[in-house]
Design an enzyme around this catalytic site. Structure first.
Site, PDB file in Angstrom:
ATOM      1  N   GLY A  34      -6.802   4.141   0.677  1.00 23.12           N
ATOM      2  CA  GLY A  34      -7.030   4.440   2.094  1.00 23.12           C
ATOM      3  C   GLY A  34      -8.365   5.067   2.395  1.00 23.12           C
ATOM      4  N   THR A  35      -9.410   4.566   1.731  1.00 23.00           N
ATOM      5  CA  THR A  35     -10.741   5.057   2.084  1.00 23.00           C
ATOM      6  C   THR A  35     -11.697   3.876   2.216  1.00 23.00           C
ATOM      7  OG1 THR A  35     -12.589   6.510   1.472  1.00 23.00           O
ATOM      8  CG2 THR A  35     -11.382   5.479  -0.343  1.00 23.00           C
ATOM      9  N   GLU A  86      -7.526  -3.399   4.219  1.00 21.25           N
ATOM     10  CA  GLU A  86      -8.649  -4.348   4.359  1.00 21.25           C
ATOM     11  C   GLU A  86      -9.558  -4.196   3.150  1.00 21.25           C
ATOM     12  OE1 GLU A  86     -10.511  -2.932   7.920  1.00 21.25           O
ATOM     13  OE2 GLU A  86     -11.384  -1.186   6.906  1.00 21.25           O
ATOM     14  N   HIS A  97     -13.334  17.859   0.850  1.00 23.72           N
ATOM     15  CA  HIS A  97     -13.975  18.144   2.147  1.00 23.72           C
ATOM     16  C   HIS A  97     -13.322  19.301   2.879  1.00 23.72           C
ATOM     17  CE1 HIS A  97     -15.516  13.741   2.060  1.00 23.72           C
ATOM     18  NE2 HIS A  97     -16.206  14.535   1.279  1.00 23.72           N
ATOM     19  N   ASP A 117      -6.326  17.181   6.122  1.00 24.54           N
ATOM     20  CA  ASP A 117      -5.091  17.402   6.899  1.00 24.54           C
ATOM     21  C   ASP A 117      -3.996  18.145   6.128  1.00 24.54           C
ATOM     22  OD1 ASP A 117      -4.390  13.839   6.554  1.00 24.54           O
ATOM     23  OD2 ASP A 117      -3.877  15.481   5.186  1.00 24.54           O
TER      24      ASP A 117
END
Ligand code: BV8
Ligand code: ZN
Length: 248
Positions: free
Chosen positions: A186-187, A214, A120, A105
């Site tokens: 965040g992965t 999480e 990526h 992004d």
């Protein structure tokens, strides 16, 4: 936000000379970019195999382009969040710093980060299948879009089953193996080879920190797992570093 700092982490934060940060879709979630596997996940509506592969593009270029245009529209309207800005600040707080991202992004660059390893690719870049020409056009005269040479254009991102950009993975491993402190932020730690960077860092003696809302596939291998939003935890860590170094 108040967070618990272990003695060990405080020592590492104070002394680290070389820090690497590896981010995934979660770091952009608070900016409004849907993640892949979350509740609002992109893969929920579509399946990765149907869209993020060269075969899917060959079979159905219209659908794949539609998906990328849909994501570009979202990304063009949003801004980096406090997590991106905190990571941009990190680079001034250590002698050596390397940012690695799986995200396409471009938000880290907007937030001021420079030397970024985009494992990526970048959703804003198009590449011609014939002549390899790269452009950042957003408006296309026809669909699916063609290059001025007549060749077909594709989004310049890495699809499943495709190799990462030449040199990117090597440079990322170099940072993982050389750094004293490695953050995975965040992965979900599902997609390879990016998901192997934290364990490479650990094997080479880095203190590995995970920031996620999480537990993930990586949680059992890290030294410290912070449960919470990257947009809240990262700024708190930046504040702590400044305090430890008398910069506040
Ligand atoms: C390769 C770009 C070598 C495109 C992406 C079987 C068949 C074929 C291949 C494979 C196979 N098995 C394994 C593979 C390899 C495959 C792979 O790993 N597959 C997985 C699914 C098992 N990998 C590849 O194909 C790679 N290439 O291996 O080539 C090769 C090639 C040829 C021949 C021999 C060898 C290429 C992988 C790149 C794929 N491209 N994206 C696009 O974007 O459209 S992947 C895409 O998903 C993203 O780029 C990202 O990298 C990836 C993972 O997503 P995450 O970033 O982790 O996001 P996710 O939603 O999963 O998780 C978000 C996390 O954030 C969650 O944990 C959530 O809790 C957390 N979170 C949410 N909010 C917050 C938060 N955390 C903190 N704060 C918050 N506020
Ligand atoms: Zn061309």
């Amino acid at each position: 936000m108040e967070i618990e700092f272990s003695e060990k982490f405080l020592r590492v934060l104070k002394d680290a000379k070389y820090t690497a940060v590896s981010t995934g879709a979660g770091v952009s979630a608070e900016s409004g970019v849907p993640t892949f596997r979350g509740e609002d996940g992109l893969w929920k509506k579509f399946r990765a195999e149907e869209l993020a592969t060269f075969e899917a593009f060959q079979a159905n270029p219209d659908l794949v382009w539609e998906w990328y245009q849909y994501r570009r529209e979202i990304i063009n309207k949003i801004k980096p969040n406090l997590g991106h800005y905190a990571i941009a600040e990190f680079s001034n707080l250590f002698d050596k710093f390397q940012l690695i991202t799986q995200n396409v992004d471009g938000l880290h660059r907007v937030a001021g980060s420079e030397d970024i390893i985009e494992l990526h690719g970048n959703i804003k870049r198009n590449r011609c299948l014939e002549c390899g020409d790269i452009n950042y056009d957003e408006e296309f005269a026809e669909f699916p879009p063609l290059c001025k040479c007549g060749g077909r254009l594709r989004p310049d991102v890495v699809w499943f089953g495709e190799l990462l950009p030449a040199g990117a993975l090597e440079k990322a491993y170099e940072a993982a193996k050389g750094c004293d402190l490695f953050f995975t932020v965040g992965t979900s730690g599902v997609v390879q080879p990016a998901a192997s960077l934290p364990s490479a860092a650990r094997q080479h003696g880095a203190f590995v920190v995970e920031i996620n809302i999480e537990a993930t596939e990586l949680t059992f291998i890290v030294d410290q797992h912070f449960r919470g939003k990257s947009g809240e935890i990262l700024p708190a860590i930046v504040d702590k570093i400044k305090e430890l170094r008398g910069l506040k």
